[in-house]
Write an enzyme that holds these catalytic residues in place. Sequence first.
Site, PDB file in Angstrom:
ATOM      1  N   CYS A 124      56.871  -2.893 -17.892  1.00  0.00           N
ATOM      2  CA  CYS A 124      55.904  -3.961 -17.653  1.00  0.00           C
ATOM      3  C   CYS A 124      56.284  -4.658 -16.362  1.00  0.00           C
ATOM      4  CB  CYS A 124      55.825  -4.926 -18.821  1.00  0.00           C
ATOM      5  SG  CYS A 124      57.221  -6.006 -18.952  1.00  0.00           S
TER       6      CYS A 124
ATOM      7  N   ARG B 145      62.545  -2.667 -19.182  1.00  0.00           N
ATOM      8  CA  ARG B 145      62.583  -3.109 -20.579  1.00  0.00           C
ATOM      9  C   ARG B 145      62.690  -1.964 -21.587  1.00  0.00           C
ATOM     10  NH1 ARG B 145      58.675  -8.194 -21.396  1.00  0.00           N
ATOM     11  NH2 ARG B 145      60.200  -8.655 -23.010  1.00  0.00           N
TER      12      ARG B 145
ATOM     13  N   ARG C  36      47.630 -15.338 -23.157  1.00  0.00           N
ATOM     14  CA  ARG C  36      48.539 -14.640 -24.068  1.00  0.00           C
ATOM     15  C   ARG C  36      49.543 -15.622 -24.660  1.00  0.00           C
ATOM     16  NH1 ARG C  36      52.004 -10.829 -21.430  1.00  0.00           N
ATOM     17  NH2 ARG C  36      52.868 -11.011 -23.505  1.00  0.00           N
TER      18      ARG C  36
ATOM     19  N   LYS D 267      55.127 -18.950 -29.791  1.00  0.00           N
ATOM     20  CA  LYS D 267      54.642 -17.569 -29.768  1.00  0.00           C
ATOM     21  C   LYS D 267      55.747 -16.587 -30.156  1.00  0.00           C
ATOM     22  CE  LYS D 267      54.479 -15.078 -25.815  1.00  0.00           C
ATOM     23  NZ  LYS D 267      55.043 -13.718 -25.951  1.00  0.00           N
ATOM     24  N   ASN D 268      56.936 -16.784 -29.587  1.00  0.00           N
ATOM     25  CA  ASN D 268      58.005 -15.802 -29.793  1.00  0.00           C
ATOM     26  C   ASN D 268      58.625 -15.849 -31.184  1.00  0.00           C
ATOM     27  OD1 ASN D 268      57.580 -14.830 -27.274  1.00  0.00           O
ATOM     28  ND2 ASN D 268      59.499 -15.564 -26.377  1.00  0.00           N
TER      29      ASN D 268
ATOM     30  N   ASP E  78      62.583 -17.292 -19.569  1.00  0.00           N
ATOM     31  CA  ASP E  78      61.155 -17.608 -19.689  1.00  0.00           C
ATOM     32  C   ASP E  78      60.778 -18.937 -19.028  1.00  0.00           C
ATOM     33  OD1 ASP E  78      60.709 -15.247 -20.989  1.00  0.00           O
ATOM     34  OD2 ASP E  78      60.445 -16.102 -22.983  1.00  0.00           O
TER      35      ASP E  78
END
Length: 429
Positions: free
Chosen positions: A126, A131, A408, A22-23, A316
């Site tokens: 968030c 952030r 997500r 995803k990243n 993560d």
Amino acid sequence: MDRIRIVGGRPLSGAIPISGAKNATLPLMIASLLTEDTLILDNVPRLADVNLLQRILGNHGVDIMVGGKRPGDTEYQGQSLHISAAHIVDTTAPYELVSKMRASFWVIAPLVARMGEATVSMPGGCAIGTRPVDLLIMVLERLGAAIEIDGGYVIARAKRGLKGGEIVFPKVTVGGTHTALMAAALADGVTVIENAAREPEIGDVADCLNKMGAKISGAGTSRIIIEGVAKLSGARHSVLPDRIETGTYAMAVAMTGGDVMLEGARPELLQAALDVLAKSGVQISTTNTGIRVARNGGGIGPVEVTTDPFPGFPTDLQAQLMALMTRADGTSRITETIFENRFMHVQELVRLGARIHLDGETATIEGVRRLKGAPVMATDLRASVSLVIAALAAEGETMVNRVYHLDRGFERLEDKLVRCGADIARISG
Ligand code: UD1
């Protein structure tokens, strides 16, 4: 809202195909804005964040064609996106879209580099902390953009194009490094990035940009040099495997016990995490098809881990490791250095019977003999999957609420786990 029901206690065995990262996918899709030619991305995961970014790019006038399955494709093959930003009709990214996904702020760099201006909503905070985007703005200023902040929007202008320059990051930032790469690729002259992020996704984006005609060297090290070019062209690029998904399933297997082949996974993308698992007694071996993870009979040894930028232990995977350590034979300590408030999972793990003490940025986890199923709430992407890992080893039923966070970032999570023997199901509605 969908929920996920898990009945714990079953070991995992079999094979799990690892999806594209995803990243890497998100910045690669955003890089399409740099050229009027078509960029083709293969091995793109089917994720809510990818769909949302398609909408955001569509708003700028980008056409995206999603390639269907080909004969011989397997059930889990990633999709192919044909992305064409031939005509950018709008250089504004509105609050309604950017606030749903922070990474969409990154469109600012290619828009200003190619179009000379961009107006992009500030993403806001968030669940894992404030952030800020100050370092991304610093990058654009260093390359000659004039920045104005008005009504919650960042307006960047460089009517006569960006100019190469020296960028020294005071702290390692993935988003800042992506921004610098994309802005400098079309700038006039040479840009040097010092203290660049070394995450593998940076290298993947740099590879793709080089295929498009950029002149980038040093990606993957902390010093990247970019010689700006006047124009970029189309290219075809396959997204690298998701190291966070890999580490997540490795921890799930470590948690339940069993033996699983993580197909397509590449150990060099997450060596720090594999080393931690090996230290805690999990058997890790690499073959030419992926990484095999097994725990048969032995217990889980406690560990001391601090999150760090790559090649350190990734933030993560912090929540997932914490879930695993709730069942360790002893006391573990996990320190989070990247995000200030990334402990939202702690209270939910405690609901399952974990013993965790928080002191500033350090969590002390006292391993317990058993966890017990309970209703829990997903708070962010990585936190929610840590609850799934804990639930797979908890006695009885756990209901994970608000699973849209999982969608997500994890492609077909329940399918992949069911195939390995887990008792997990999605309940719609
Ligand atoms: C990316 C990843 C995310 C991962 C994170 C750290 C994507 C889509 N997301 O997020 O999954 O957890 O890297 O590996 O790739 N910072 C500033 N000012 C800035 C930018 C960042 O102070 O302008 C700080 C952040 O608050 C944080 C640290 O720098 O403390 C690292 O953040 P960064 O690497 O930029 O994270 P993201 O790129 O947003």
